[in-house]
Write a protein that holds these residues in place. Structure first.
Motif, short mmCIF file in Angstrom:
data_model
loop_
_atom_site.label_atom_id
_atom_site.label_comp_id
_atom_site.label_asym_id
_atom_site.label_seq_id
_atom_site.Cartn_x
_atom_site.Cartn_y
_atom_site.Cartn_z
N LEU A 204 0.72 -0.96 0.21
CA LEU A 204 0.07 -0.03 -0.15
C LEU A 204 1.01 1.01 -0.05
N SER A 205 0.21 2.06 -0.28
CA SER A 205 1.31 3.35 -0.70
C SER A 205 0.06 4.61 0.44
N GLY A 206 1.06 5.32 0.30
CA GLY A 206 0.10 7.01 1.05
C GLY A 206 -0.34 7.90 0.32
N GLY B 86 7.64 14.06 -8.98
CA GLY B 86 7.93 13.02 -9.35
C GLY B 86 7.56 11.67 -8.67
N HIS B 87 8.41 12.21 -7.30
CA HIS B 87 9.01 10.83 -6.69
C HIS B 87 7.47 10.05 -6.22
N VAL B 88 8.19 9.01 -5.96
CA VAL B 88 7.41 7.70 -5.57
C VAL B 88 7.75 6.79 -3.83
N SER C 28 -2.92 10.98 -0.87
CA SER C 28 -4.17 11.35 -1.49
C SER C 28 -5.29 10.36 -2.25
N THR C 29 -4.91 10.52 -3.15
CA THR C 29 -4.93 9.63 -4.30
C THR C 29 -5.08 8.41 -4.16
N PRO C 30 -4.36 7.20 -3.43
CA PRO C 30 -4.25 6.13 -3.04
C PRO C 30 -5.66 5.86 -1.92
C1 6PG Z 1 3.62 9.45 0.85
C2 6PG Z 1 3.55 8.41 -0.62
C3 6PG Z 1 3.71 9.27 -1.13
C4 6PG Z 1 2.02 9.44 -2.20
C5 6PG Z 1 2.21 10.87 -2.77
C6 6PG Z 1 0.84 11.44 -4.20
O1 6PG Z 1 3.69 8.87 2.61
O2 6PG Z 1 3.48 10.29 1.04
O3 6PG Z 1 3.55 7.39 -0.29
O4 6PG Z 1 4.45 8.82 -2.66
O5 6PG Z 1 1.87 8.39 -2.88
O6 6PG Z 1 3.21 12.04 -2.75
O7 6PG Z 1 0.55 12.00 -3.08
P1 6PG Z 1 -1.32 12.72 -3.68
O8 6PG Z 1 -1.43 11.29 -4.39
O9 6PG Z 1 -1.70 12.51 -1.88
O10 6PG Z 1 -0.31 13.81 -4.76
#
Ligand code: 6PG
Length: 246
Positions: free
Chosen positions: A45-47, A145-147, A49-51
Protein backbone atom coordinates in the motif's frame (compact mmCIF):
# COMPACT_ATOMS: atom_id res chain seq x y z
CA UNK A 1 21.95 4.22 -13.21
CA UNK A 2 19.76 1.49 -14.66
CA UNK A 3 18.35 2.95 -17.89
CA UNK A 4 16.10 -0.02 -18.63
CA UNK A 5 12.50 0.99 -19.27
CA UNK A 6 9.57 -1.41 -19.18
CA UNK A 7 6.39 -0.94 -21.18
CA UNK A 8 3.66 1.05 -19.44
CA UNK A 9 -0.04 0.64 -20.01
CA UNK A 10 -2.13 3.72 -19.48
CA UNK A 11 -5.70 3.76 -18.23
CA UNK A 12 -7.53 7.08 -18.37
CA UNK A 13 -10.55 7.89 -16.27
CA UNK A 14 -12.80 10.90 -16.61
CA UNK A 15 -12.35 12.19 -13.08
CA UNK A 16 -10.77 11.24 -9.72
CA UNK A 17 -13.83 9.25 -8.64
CA UNK A 18 -13.81 7.18 -11.82
CA UNK A 19 -10.05 6.74 -11.44
CA UNK A 20 -10.46 5.36 -7.92
CA UNK A 21 -13.22 3.04 -9.04
CA UNK A 22 -11.31 1.69 -12.04
CA UNK A 23 -8.10 1.25 -10.04
CA UNK A 24 -9.97 -0.50 -7.22
CA UNK A 25 -11.56 -2.96 -9.67
CA UNK A 26 -8.20 -3.58 -11.30
CA UNK A 27 -6.38 -4.15 -8.02
CA UNK A 28 -9.16 -6.40 -6.72
CA UNK A 29 -8.86 -8.55 -9.84
CA UNK A 30 -5.07 -8.70 -9.46
CA UNK A 31 -5.34 -9.76 -5.81
CA UNK A 32 -7.84 -12.49 -6.67
CA UNK A 33 -5.66 -13.74 -9.53
CA UNK A 34 -2.58 -13.85 -7.26
CA UNK A 35 -4.51 -15.85 -4.66
CA UNK A 36 -5.75 -18.26 -7.33
CA UNK A 37 -2.22 -18.73 -8.67
CA UNK A 38 -0.13 -18.82 -5.53
CA UNK A 39 -2.52 -19.12 -2.60
CA UNK A 40 -1.82 -15.63 -1.29
CA UNK A 41 -1.39 -12.06 -2.45
CA UNK A 42 1.44 -9.81 -1.32
CA UNK A 43 0.01 -6.30 -1.62
CA UNK A 44 1.98 -3.10 -0.90
CA UNK A 45 0.00 0.00 0.00
CA UNK A 46 0.98 3.60 -0.56
CA UNK A 47 0.25 6.82 1.26
CA UNK A 48 -1.26 9.95 -0.26
CA UNK A 49 -4.69 11.26 -1.14
CA UNK A 50 -5.06 9.55 -4.52
CA UNK A 51 -4.53 6.06 -3.07
CA UNK A 52 -6.91 6.87 -0.22
CA UNK A 53 -9.83 7.29 -2.63
CA UNK A 54 -8.91 3.96 -4.22
CA UNK A 55 -8.78 2.20 -0.85
CA UNK A 56 -12.25 3.47 -0.07
CA UNK A 57 -13.50 1.83 -3.26
CA UNK A 58 -11.39 -1.28 -2.87
CA UNK A 59 -13.26 -2.67 0.12
CA UNK A 60 -16.43 -2.91 -2.01
CA UNK A 61 -14.68 -3.94 -5.22
CA UNK A 62 -12.82 -6.74 -3.46
CA UNK A 63 -15.96 -8.18 -1.97
CA UNK A 64 -17.87 -8.07 -5.25
CA UNK A 65 -14.90 -9.63 -7.05
CA UNK A 66 -14.37 -12.40 -4.53
CA UNK A 67 -11.06 -11.42 -2.90
CA UNK A 68 -10.34 -13.65 0.09
CA UNK A 69 -8.78 -11.17 2.51
CA UNK A 70 -7.60 -13.98 4.78
CA UNK A 71 -5.03 -14.66 2.06
CA UNK A 72 -3.81 -11.10 1.56
CA UNK A 73 -0.59 -9.87 3.16
CA UNK A 74 -0.75 -6.07 3.35
CA UNK A 75 2.61 -4.33 3.31
CA UNK A 76 3.53 -0.67 2.95
CA UNK A 77 5.68 0.91 0.28
CA UNK A 78 6.61 3.75 2.58
CA UNK A 79 5.87 5.39 5.90
CA UNK A 80 6.43 8.71 7.55
CA UNK A 81 8.47 8.65 10.79
CA UNK A 82 5.46 9.18 13.01
CA UNK A 83 3.50 6.95 15.42
CA UNK A 84 0.73 4.82 13.89
CA UNK A 85 -2.05 7.00 15.28
CA UNK A 86 -0.55 10.24 13.93
CA UNK A 87 -2.61 12.10 11.33
CA UNK A 88 0.36 11.85 8.92
CA UNK A 89 0.73 8.07 9.27
CA UNK A 90 0.29 6.09 6.06
CA UNK A 91 -0.70 3.12 8.19
CA UNK A 92 -3.43 5.13 9.85
CA UNK A 93 -4.75 6.32 6.50
CA UNK A 94 -4.79 2.80 5.06
CA UNK A 95 -6.37 1.40 8.21
CA UNK A 96 -9.18 3.94 8.20
CA UNK A 97 -9.87 3.82 4.47
CA UNK A 98 -9.38 0.10 3.85
CA UNK A 99 -7.89 -2.26 6.41
CA UNK A 100 -10.52 -1.88 9.12
CA UNK A 101 -13.28 -2.18 6.54
CA UNK A 102 -12.29 -5.60 5.24
CA UNK A 103 -11.85 -8.99 6.94
CA UNK A 104 -8.05 -9.05 6.77
CA UNK A 105 -6.50 -10.85 9.77
CA UNK A 106 -4.45 -8.39 11.88
CA UNK A 107 -1.51 -10.80 11.63
CA UNK A 108 -1.46 -10.15 7.87
CA UNK A 109 -1.17 -6.37 8.21
CA UNK A 110 2.53 -5.55 8.21
CA UNK A 111 3.04 -1.92 9.07
CA UNK A 112 6.31 -0.02 9.07
CA UNK A 113 7.11 1.12 12.61
CA UNK A 114 7.29 4.86 12.01
CA UNK A 115 7.62 5.49 15.72
CA UNK A 116 11.11 3.89 15.74
CA UNK A 117 14.27 5.65 14.56
CA UNK A 118 13.99 5.35 10.74
CA UNK A 119 17.15 3.26 10.33
CA UNK A 120 15.85 0.77 12.92
CA UNK A 121 12.40 0.72 11.35
CA UNK A 122 13.92 0.09 7.92
CA UNK A 123 16.11 -2.73 9.21
CA UNK A 124 13.18 -4.34 10.95
CA UNK A 125 10.88 -3.96 7.94
CA UNK A 126 13.37 -5.51 5.54
CA UNK A 127 13.06 -8.72 7.56
CA UNK A 128 9.26 -8.52 7.56
CA UNK A 129 9.04 -7.86 3.83
CA UNK A 130 11.46 -10.62 2.89
CA UNK A 131 12.54 -11.12 -0.70
CA UNK A 132 9.53 -12.71 -2.39
CA UNK A 133 8.12 -10.42 -5.08
CA UNK A 134 5.12 -8.26 -4.33
CA UNK A 135 2.05 -9.29 -6.31
CA UNK A 136 0.69 -5.75 -6.38
CA UNK A 137 2.51 -2.53 -5.51
CA UNK A 138 0.18 0.45 -5.44
CA UNK A 139 1.85 3.84 -5.75
CA UNK A 140 0.90 7.48 -5.90
CA UNK A 141 3.14 10.11 -7.47
CA UNK A 142 4.03 13.47 -5.96
CA UNK A 143 4.15 16.69 -7.99
CA UNK A 144 7.93 16.38 -8.04
CA UNK A 145 7.76 12.87 -9.53
CA UNK A 146 8.51 10.97 -6.31
CA UNK A 147 7.03 7.56 -5.65
CA UNK A 148 6.84 5.84 -2.26
CA UNK A 149 9.41 7.99 -0.36
CA UNK A 150 11.98 7.93 -3.17
CA UNK A 151 12.62 11.57 -4.01
CA UNK A 152 14.23 13.06 -7.14
CA UNK A 153 17.99 13.42 -7.09
CA UNK A 154 18.54 11.40 -3.92
CA UNK A 155 21.03 8.60 -3.35
CA UNK A 156 18.17 6.37 -2.19
CA UNK A 157 17.27 5.84 -5.84
CA UNK A 158 20.48 3.94 -6.42
CA UNK A 159 20.48 2.02 -3.16
CA UNK A 160 20.33 -1.76 -3.44
CA UNK A 161 18.58 -1.91 -0.04
CA UNK A 162 15.08 -3.35 0.01
CA UNK A 163 14.00 -0.93 2.75
CA UNK A 164 15.81 2.24 3.71
CA UNK A 165 15.46 5.48 5.66
CA UNK A 166 15.03 8.61 3.53
CA UNK A 167 14.41 12.32 4.04
CA UNK A 168 11.62 14.12 2.20
CA UNK A 169 12.19 17.71 1.02
CA UNK A 170 8.97 18.64 2.84
CA UNK A 171 7.30 17.67 6.11
CA UNK A 172 7.07 15.12 7.48
CA UNK A 173 10.73 14.86 6.52
CA UNK A 174 12.04 11.55 7.88
CA UNK A 175 10.63 8.56 6.03
CA UNK A 176 11.12 4.85 5.58
CA UNK A 177 10.67 3.46 2.08
CA UNK A 178 11.10 0.35 0.01
CA UNK A 179 13.83 0.65 -2.58
CA UNK A 180 13.38 0.71 -6.34
CA UNK A 181 14.64 -2.88 -6.41
CA UNK A 182 11.50 -3.99 -4.57
CA UNK A 183 9.17 -2.05 -6.85
CA UNK A 184 10.96 -3.34 -9.94
CA UNK A 185 10.75 -6.94 -8.76
CA UNK A 186 6.97 -6.66 -8.33
CA UNK A 187 4.60 -8.65 -10.49
CA UNK A 188 2.35 -5.64 -10.93
CA UNK A 189 2.85 -1.95 -10.19
CA UNK A 190 -0.17 0.35 -10.31
CA UNK A 191 0.72 4.04 -10.30
CA UNK A 192 -2.20 6.37 -9.58
CA UNK A 193 -2.06 10.02 -10.56
CA UNK A 194 -4.85 12.58 -10.40
CA UNK A 195 -5.07 16.33 -10.89
CA UNK A 196 -3.87 19.03 -13.26
CA UNK A 197 -1.01 19.97 -10.93
CA UNK A 198 0.71 16.70 -11.90
CA UNK A 199 0.03 16.85 -15.65
CA UNK A 200 3.42 18.26 -16.61
CA UNK A 201 5.21 15.72 -14.43
CA UNK A 202 3.23 12.89 -16.02
CA UNK A 203 4.27 14.17 -19.41
CA UNK A 204 7.90 14.35 -18.28
CA UNK A 205 7.84 10.84 -16.85
CA UNK A 206 6.51 9.43 -20.11
CA UNK A 207 8.95 11.50 -22.15
CA UNK A 208 11.93 10.25 -20.12
CA UNK A 209 10.70 6.69 -20.57
CA UNK A 210 10.24 7.10 -24.33
CA UNK A 211 13.75 8.53 -24.60
CA UNK A 212 15.17 5.60 -22.63
CA UNK A 213 16.63 8.02 -20.08
CA UNK A 214 14.52 7.62 -16.95
CA UNK A 215 15.61 10.06 -14.24
CA UNK A 216 12.57 10.92 -12.14
CA UNK A 217 11.67 8.30 -9.55
CA UNK A 218 8.35 7.58 -11.27
CA UNK A 219 10.16 7.11 -14.58
CA UNK A 220 12.51 4.60 -12.97
CA UNK A 221 9.71 2.28 -11.94
CA UNK A 222 10.16 -0.53 -14.46
CA UNK A 223 9.16 -3.98 -13.29
CA UNK A 224 11.72 -6.44 -14.66
CA UNK A 225 9.27 -9.21 -15.43
CA UNK A 226 6.06 -7.72 -14.08
CA UNK A 227 3.66 -5.16 -15.50
CA UNK A 228 3.30 -1.42 -14.99
CA UNK A 229 -0.05 0.35 -15.24
CA UNK A 230 -0.49 4.09 -15.02
CA UNK A 231 -3.99 5.16 -13.99
CA UNK A 232 -4.66 8.82 -14.78
CA UNK A 233 -7.63 11.06 -14.51
CA UNK A 234 -8.27 13.46 -17.41
CA UNK A 235 -6.65 16.37 -15.59
CA UNK A 236 -3.41 14.45 -14.97
CA UNK A 237 -3.48 13.25 -18.59
CA UNK A 238 -4.18 16.79 -19.82
CA UNK A 239 -0.86 17.31 -21.61
CA UNK A 240 -0.72 13.92 -23.29
CA UNK A 241 -1.74 13.21 -26.84
CA UNK A 242 -5.33 12.00 -27.04
CA UNK A 243 -4.28 8.35 -27.39
CA UNK A 244 -0.73 7.98 -26.12
CA UNK A 245 0.99 4.92 -27.43
CA UNK A 246 3.52 4.03 -24.73
C1 6PG B 1 3.63 9.41 0.98
C2 6PG B 1 3.51 8.61 -0.24
C3 6PG B 1 3.74 9.31 -1.53
C4 6PG B 1 2.41 9.64 -2.16
C5 6PG B 1 2.54 10.67 -3.24
C6 6PG B 1 1.23 11.03 -3.86
O1 6PG B 1 3.78 8.84 2.02
O2 6PG B 1 3.53 10.62 0.87
O3 6PG B 1 3.45 7.28 -0.21
O4 6PG B 1 4.57 8.66 -2.42
O5 6PG B 1 1.80 8.49 -2.67
O6 6PG B 1 3.11 11.81 -2.67
O7 6PG B 1 0.42 11.58 -2.90
P1 6PG B 1 -0.90 12.36 -3.28
O8 6PG B 1 -1.79 11.41 -3.99
O9 6PG B 1 -1.44 12.82 -1.95
O10 6PG B 1 -0.47 13.51 -4.12
Amino acid sequence: MDGRVSPVRIHRAVDPAALAEAAADFVADALRTAIESRGLARFALSGGSTPRATYEQLADAASSRGVDWSRVDAFFGDERAVPPDDAASNYRMAKESLLERVPIPPSRVHRIHGELPPADAAHRYAAVLGTDPLDVALLGMGEDGHVASLFPGTAALDSPATVLPTVAPFAPHPRITVGLSVLNASRLVVLLVAGAAKASRVEQVLQERRAGRPVLPAARVSPETGELYLFLDEAAAGLLAPRPDE
